[in-house]
Design an enzyme around this catalytic site. Structure first.
Site, short mmCIF file in Angstrom:
data_model
loop_
_atom_site.label_atom_id
_atom_site.label_comp_id
_atom_site.label_asym_id
_atom_site.label_seq_id
_atom_site.Cartn_x
_atom_site.Cartn_y
_atom_site.Cartn_z
N ASP A 174 4.74 -9.01 9.27
CA ASP A 174 4.98 -7.59 9.08
C ASP A 174 6.40 -7.38 8.55
O ASP A 174 7.23 -8.29 8.59
CB ASP A 174 4.79 -6.84 10.40
N ASP A 180 9.10 -5.98 9.52
CA ASP A 180 10.30 -6.08 10.35
C ASP A 180 10.52 -7.46 10.94
O ASP A 180 11.40 -7.64 11.78
CB ASP A 180 10.24 -5.04 11.47
N ASP A 226 -6.36 -7.58 14.14
CA ASP A 226 -5.95 -8.92 14.55
C ASP A 226 -6.75 -9.39 15.76
O ASP A 226 -7.25 -10.52 15.79
CB ASP A 226 -4.45 -8.96 14.84
N ASP A 264 0.82 -1.22 0.00
CA ASP A 264 0.00 0.00 0.00
C ASP A 264 0.86 1.26 0.00
O ASP A 264 0.36 2.35 0.31
CB ASP A 264 -0.91 0.02 1.24
#
Length: 496
Positions: free
Chosen positions: A148, A150, A241, A93
């Site tokens: 994600d 990281d 989540d 995005d």
């Protein structure tokens, strides 16, 4: 006297709620200790039996990840799983130049034979939840792993998590977060301490007794059928989540938490990034309390004890509000105590609530010992870390309380991502990170004023009463002074 009565009532209620939360933590500790007597690890999948392996889609939701994008893609490309059974979706995005660099990197990996696609959207509707939902519509996999930007899963991650889906009732397998930069600074050590408590004490304590737990947004894998049966991803809260986790478990799907499978990740190294992450998590928690409370209470599928733990779980972030209320009112309460002698018995009773702190101290020690080991040396280190953590956590209480109040009030705000840094050693610098907020919010100014307020609280200990002072709350006010002072100074000075 009316104002004093109101102050006492609010103060007492907040203390009682904190004590109730502490009792719940103690119960989770007992669950955790009993769970550790069991060994329910399953052997990893055998990749030689290719025909028996399910198709898996790995989703990588990303947004403007200049500093970690290459690291993420190179790491995921090493996943040990047959290529024709693995699909990778880069759900991008982004609105900056990383769109093109990521597209080029994906094309390079695709040329090696990886089934990897670069999926972009014209808008960020639904934010992360919207991106995951869009990818799910075309996902090939029976199982959906999510990381994600990281996170750096080990190459055997899928082989160690997928075996648990042999139980057809399991909808999610969640792994424990690791911290590649735990020792970078005091801020990272504090964040690691808090997350370790969640990923040991809370996740194991709830999961071992069948209580609701949450998918942590990353480092977990979903059964696709579970996502769809629960109603798919929804973007009406900042913690999509937690939202989907509760909807799935209310549909009788089981979750499996794997403490022994660690997925390394990077902690925010600058306080503005930590603030944005804390704000999103705490506001999202309050939003989910509004959304899920009555669904949990009215459910006929779960026990009363699971309902109680579920409500307290959804109220986790609201504890910051109670801590903030107790902190702010503690100075007026000091003066009330010394002005109204007939209220002394009440204050003796209120002193009982120091038990809450003792419970937290005991609970977190078992978490710390599990990671670092026991012994006198580590216990002494733990004492320092415990009080440092609580001091700084209280310094965040205004910031997090505002998030909680916005969540309970239904005030909508956009999903603000946490800037990533690709930093693990002290030699690495974050000063030039283009994603760091340059402005100082009005909240920081109030945190500075609260630092002065609690300095006044320490001064008050010397001047109240007729017997040369009252120092019962002095340690509390000292911690609040240091906590708010730390957050204020770091927020003002940690600007690129």
């Amino acid at each position: 006297m009316i104002l004093e009565i109101i102050t006492i009532a609010i103060y007492s209620t907040s203390l009682a709620l904190i004590f109730m939360y502490a009792l719940a933590q103690l119960n989770l500790l007992l669950n955790y200790l009993s769970a550790h007597k069991k060994n329910d690890q399953l052997p990893p999948l055998d990749v030689s039996k290719v025909n028996e392996l399910p198709t898996v889609t790995i989703q990588l939701p990303v947004f403007n990840e200049m500093y970690v994008m290459d690291r993420l893609l190179e790491n995921i490309a090493t996943m040990d799983y047959p290529q024709h059974k693995l699909e990778i979706q880069v759900l991008d995005d982004s609105t900056d130049e990383t769109v093109e660099t990521t597209r080029a990197h994906v094309a390079k990996l695709k040329a090696t034979g990886l089934d990897i696609t670069h999926i972009t959207r014209t808008d960020r509707s639904g934010f992360k939840a919207g991106a995951l939902k869009a990818g799910l519509e075309i996902a090939k996999g029976e199982f959906i792993a999510i990381f994600d930007a990281d996170f750096l899963p080990e190459s055997d991650w899928l082989l160690r998590t997928l075996p648990y889906f042999k139980d057809r009732n399991i909808g999610v397998v969640q792994t424990r977060w690791g911290h590649i930069n735990r020792e970078y600074s005091l801020l990272t050590r504090i964040q690691a301490f808090a997350l370790d408590a969640h990923f040991t004490l809370e996740q194991v304590g709830r999961n071992s007794k069948g209580h609701f737990i949450n998918f942590n947004g990353t480092a977990g894998v979903w059964r696709k059928a579970c996502i769809l049966d629960a109603g798919n991803w929804e973007g009406d809260t900042l913690t999509e989540d937690l939202d989907l986790s509760y909807r799935a478990q209310l549909k009788n799907w089981k979750f499996k938490y794997l403490e022994d499978v660690e997925t390394p990740a990077e902690l925010p190294v600058v306080i503005s990034a930590a603030r944005s992450q804390q704000f999103r998590w705490n506001k999202g928690g309050a939003e989910n309390f509004r959304k899920m409370l009555w669904r949990v209470l009215k459910s006929d599928n779960i026990s009363g004890k699971t309902k109680l733990h579920g409500v307290l779980h959804l109220l986790n972030s609201t504890m910051f509000l109670n801590v903030f209320i107790v902190a702010v009112l503690s100075i007026p309460m000091l003066y009330i105590k010394n002005e109204y002698a007939h209220l002394k018995p009440y204050f003796y009773v209120m002193s009982f609530f120091v038990v809450s702190s003792i419970i937290f101290f005991i609970c977190y020690w078992f978490m710390y010992k599990n990671i670092y080991g026991g012994g006198v040396k580590n216990f002494i280190k733990y004492i320092g870390m415990f009080f440092t953590f609580f001091t700084v956590a209280m310094g965040f209480s205004l910031h997090n309380s505002i998030a909680v109040l916005e969540g309970h009030a239904g005030k909508r705000s956009e999903f603000v991502r946490t800037p990533k840094f690709n930093i693990s050693t002290l030699k690495d610098s974050w000063k030039d990170n283009k994603y760091i907020k340059k402005n100082i919010s009005i909240n920081v100014i109030f945190e500075g004023l609260l630092t002065l307020y609690f300095a006044f609280g320490m001064y008050s200990a010397f001047v109240v009463g007729d017997q040369g002072g009252d120092f019962g709350l002095f340690p509390f006010h000292l911690m609040l002074f240091l906590g708010f002072g730390y957050v204020f100074v770091k927020s003002v000075t940690s600007k690129a």
